[in-house]
Design an enzyme around this catalytic site. Structure first.
Site, PDB file in Angstrom:
ATOM      1  N   CYS A   1      -6.402   3.195  -7.834  1.00  0.00           N
ATOM      2  CA  CYS A   1      -7.822   3.290  -8.131  1.00  0.00           C
ATOM      3  C   CYS A   1      -8.263   4.732  -7.880  1.00  0.00           C
ATOM      4  CB  CYS A   1      -8.633   2.341  -7.249  1.00  0.00           C
ATOM      5  SG  CYS A   1     -10.414   2.564  -7.496  1.00  0.00           S
TER       6      CYS A   1
ATOM      7  N   ARG B   1     -11.059  -0.796  -6.386  1.00  0.00           N
ATOM      8  CA  ARG B   1     -10.933  -0.080  -5.113  1.00  0.00           C
ATOM      9  C   ARG B   1     -10.873  -1.069  -3.955  1.00  0.00           C
ATOM     10  NH1 ARG B   1     -11.093   4.567  -2.763  1.00  0.00           N
ATOM     11  NH2 ARG B   1     -11.979   4.747  -0.695  1.00  0.00           N
TER      12      ARG B   1
ATOM     13  N   THR C   1      -2.787   1.237  -4.518  1.00  0.00           N
ATOM     14  CA  THR C   1      -3.229   2.342  -3.673  1.00  0.00           C
ATOM     15  C   THR C   1      -4.562   2.919  -4.132  1.00  0.00           C
ATOM     16  OG1 THR C   1      -2.602   4.549  -2.838  1.00  0.00           O
ATOM     17  CG2 THR C   1      -1.745   3.936  -4.997  1.00  0.00           C
ATOM     18  N   ASN C   2      -5.472   3.106  -3.189  1.00  0.00           N
ATOM     19  CA  ASN C   2      -6.716   3.823  -3.466  1.00  0.00           C
ATOM     20  C   ASN C   2      -6.382   5.306  -3.526  1.00  0.00           C
ATOM     21  OD1 ASN C   2      -8.264   1.489  -3.361  1.00  0.00           O
ATOM     22  ND2 ASN C   2      -8.962   1.833  -1.263  1.00  0.00           N
TER      23      ASN C   2
ATOM     24  N   TYR D   1      -4.775  12.490   1.206  1.00  0.00           N
ATOM     25  CA  TYR D   1      -4.813  12.965  -0.175  1.00  0.00           C
ATOM     26  C   TYR D   1      -3.473  13.512  -0.655  1.00  0.00           C
ATOM     27  CZ  TYR D   1      -9.696  12.390   0.943  1.00  0.00           C
ATOM     28  OH  TYR D   1     -10.891  11.861   1.353  1.00  0.00           O
TER      29      TYR D   1
ATOM     30  N   ASP E   1       0.884  -1.149   0.000  1.00  0.00           N
ATOM     31  CA  ASP E   1       0.000   0.000   0.000  1.00  0.00           C
ATOM     32  C   ASP E   1       0.930   1.209   0.000  1.00  0.00           C
ATOM     33  OD1 ASP E   1      -2.414   1.558   0.313  1.00  0.00           O
ATOM     34  OD2 ASP E   1      -1.855   1.802   2.412  1.00  0.00           O
ATOM     35  N   ARG E   2       0.440   2.360  -0.401  1.00  0.00           N
ATOM     36  CA  ARG E   2       1.318   3.527  -0.473  1.00  0.00           C
ATOM     37  C   ARG E   2       1.240   4.381   0.795  1.00  0.00           C
ATOM     38  NH1 ARG E   2       0.141   8.267  -4.617  1.00  0.00           N
ATOM     39  NH2 ARG E   2      -0.707   9.164  -2.715  1.00  0.00           N
ATOM     40  N   ASP E   3       0.120   5.095   0.968  1.00  0.00           N
ATOM     41  CA  ASP E   3      -0.009   6.035   2.082  1.00  0.00           C
ATOM     42  C   ASP E   3      -0.147   5.277   3.398  1.00  0.00           C
ATOM     43  OD1 ASP E   3      -0.018   8.006   0.087  1.00  0.00           O
ATOM     44  OD2 ASP E   3      -2.200   7.974  -0.065  1.00  0.00           O
TER      45      ASP E   3
ATOM     46  N   CYS F   1     -16.179   0.103  -7.856  1.00  0.00           N
ATOM     47  CA  CYS F   1     -15.465  -0.670  -8.875  1.00  0.00           C
ATOM     48  C   CYS F   1     -14.720  -1.841  -8.218  1.00  0.00           C
ATOM     49  CB  CYS F   1     -14.495   0.213  -9.645  1.00  0.00           C
ATOM     50  SG  CYS F   1     -13.152   0.824  -8.628  1.00  0.00           S
TER      51      CYS F   1
ATOM     52  N   ASP G   1      -0.826  11.601   5.109  1.00  0.00           N
ATOM     53  CA  ASP G   1      -1.262  12.945   5.485  1.00  0.00           C
ATOM     54  C   ASP G   1      -2.600  13.316   4.853  1.00  0.00           C
ATOM     55  OD1 ASP G   1       1.026  13.373   7.032  1.00  0.00           O
ATOM     56  OD2 ASP G   1       2.150  14.128   5.317  1.00  0.00           O
TER      57      ASP G   1
END
Length: 171
Positions: A89, A107, A50-51, A19, A8-10, A104, A17
């Site tokens: 996504c 996500r 990542t969403n 968005y 996952d990214r964030d 979708c 933080d």
């Protein structure tokens, strides 16, 4: 077939933080770049799933999300690390941008992003893992048949190295 680590990214690679899309505001998690390099050096593919509902919400455009991923690619290259592919996504059922306002299969917690990467890169799901920071990450991994691990630590490299050793035993 190759094994892979899906990140996952964030909240895993960079501080969450809310968005995130501006490189100047990105703060890498301690050990994140080294963790990606360890994955690469172990012979595994490295992916980001990542969403990015900020696109659907009108906070930033897809071009900005891709721009951030290009910047991250350059940052990782500076330490000899690479992400083999970024998947994101941009959809959200409550988005304000009509073309992105829908539910979708990509996500998370749906496994669509992972399934597409698995298919495109011929990934051995039995020897692959996902590292995320939310239950939705773990649900997406399970839906794709991959073991998920929750990262809540302070150092991603210290977290990933023992997992890589476990994966090597599955070879």
């Amino acid at each position: 077939m190759q094994a892979a680590v899906f990140f996952d990214r964030d909240g895993v690679l960079n501080e969450d933080d809310g968005y995130a899309f501006e490189p100047s505001k990105i703060r890498w998690i301690k050990g994140a770049m080294e963790a990606v390099r360890a994955v690469n050096q172990s012979g595994y593919l490295a992916f980001v799933v990542t969403n990015q509902s900020g696109v659907a919400r009108g906070f930033y455009a897809e071009q900005q999300a891709r721009g951030l991923h290009a910047w991250m690619t350059d940052q990782l290259a500076s330490v000899g690390a690479r992400i083999d592919e970024f998947a994101y996504c941009p959809h959200h059922p409550e988005g304000t941008i009509a073309e992105y306002r829908h539910a979708c299969i990509c996500r998370k917690p749906q496994p669509g992003m992972i399934n597409e990467l698995v298919k495109r890169h011929s990934i051995d799901i039995g020897r692959s893992i996902l590292v995320g920071d939310k239950q939705s990450d773990i649900e997406a991994a399970a839906g794709a048949g991959i073991t998920g691990h929750i990262f809540r630590g302070a150092d991603l490299e210290a977290f990933i190295v023992p997992l890589l050793l476990q994966l090597k035993q599955l070879r």
